[in-house]
Scaffold this active site. Structure first.
Site: not given
Length: 280
Positions: A178, A211, A213-216
């Site tokens: 990512k 932003t 929590g984007t990865g979760c």
């Protein structure tokens, strides 16, 4: 009584008291996709939009018991892992994945925050590389995590591609490196590699500081789409689209970094009706 045929997904992750990441983000994401969400907590955090104040880990036995309880009764169509925190918890998760025949495993290797802060120790990193990643259908490291897993410095798309190939050699079916932590025009660019297909995935770059929590959310959306029967690459591209839209409806909450708007269809309806919204 007719049994429900709704797909089921399981998140094995930590709790975010601020509601922006962790199992809270995962369960919202599952619900958006009309997938029944189940959970196995690994740790409880005291955090808000400004940061993490405290982390309390559950025992490895407690984590394993939660997974067994869910899979043994309800069953799961896909599983995602988030913050596993230490080697003991990782070993418990890996043991359950093998013993219960869990498939469609999405590993979000929560090792380093987007700001670059290390979250787990060297022993846990080695176990992640040697045992858990080889079990994964897809692993989704951010820039800093990909650097650790690959041993390469990452400053360009070419670096991301090389890192994806090296991480894939650890045994995962596919890797998504990512680019959210990259700078300038590289933000929003991810790199996919599955051993054959090497793709640069680009979506709209949303200009927002909220932003959290984007990865979760991305890994949960991948798991949800796998539970729905999508193929792996389609699940990833649909998940990226979901996160992009959620970023457009990010919530300006607290004094720090607010969360993405997991329930953006409701926010869209609110805007349509002309009601007050907290969207950033």
């Amino acid at each position: 009584m007719i049994k429900s045929m709704i797909p089921v997904a399981l998140t094995v992750a930590g709790s975010d008291s601020g509601g922006g990441a962790g199992i809270q983000a995962d369960l919202r994401t599952f619900a958006f996709h009309c997938v029944h969400g189940t959970s196995a907590l690994t740790c409880v955090t005291a955090q808000n939009t400004l940061g993490v104040m405290r982390v309390d880990a559950l025992s490895a036995e407690a984590v394993a018991a939660q997974i067994e309880a869910v899979v043994g009764d309800i069953g799961v169509d896909a599983v995602k892992t988030g913050m596993l925190l230490n080697r003991e918890i990782m070993a418990a998760v890996a043991s359950q994945v093998e013993a219960l025949g869990i498939r469609n495993l999405v590993v979000d290797p929560v090792m380093v925050s987007r700001s670059g802060d290390r979250l787990i120790d060297e022993g846990a990193i080695a176990f992640l590389q040697d045992v858990l990643i080889p079990m994964a259908a897809v692993v989704t490291p951010n820039r800093f995590e990909a650097t650790i897993l690959s041993g390469l410095e990452i400053d360009s798309v070419d670096d991301m591609q090389k890192a994806a190939e090296r991480i894939h050699s650890l045994g995962a079916k596919a890797v998504l490196v990512k680019g959210g932590g990259m700078k300038g025009d590289l933000r929003g660019i991810d790199v996919w590699f599955d051993g054959t297909r090497l793709d640069v995935l680009k979506t709209e770059n949303v200009d927002t500081g909220n932003t959290h929590g984007t990865g979760c959310t991305l890994s949960a959306a991948i798991a949800a789409n796998l539970a729905l029967g999508k193929d792996l690459f389609t699940a990833v591209t649909l998940a990226k689209d979901y996160v992009t839209t959620a970023l457009k409806y990010a919530l300006d909450l607290g004094e720090g970094q607010g969360p993405v708007g997991h329930f953006f269809p409701l926010l869209k309806e609110e805007e349509r009706r002309g009601k007050k919204s907290t969207v950033s």
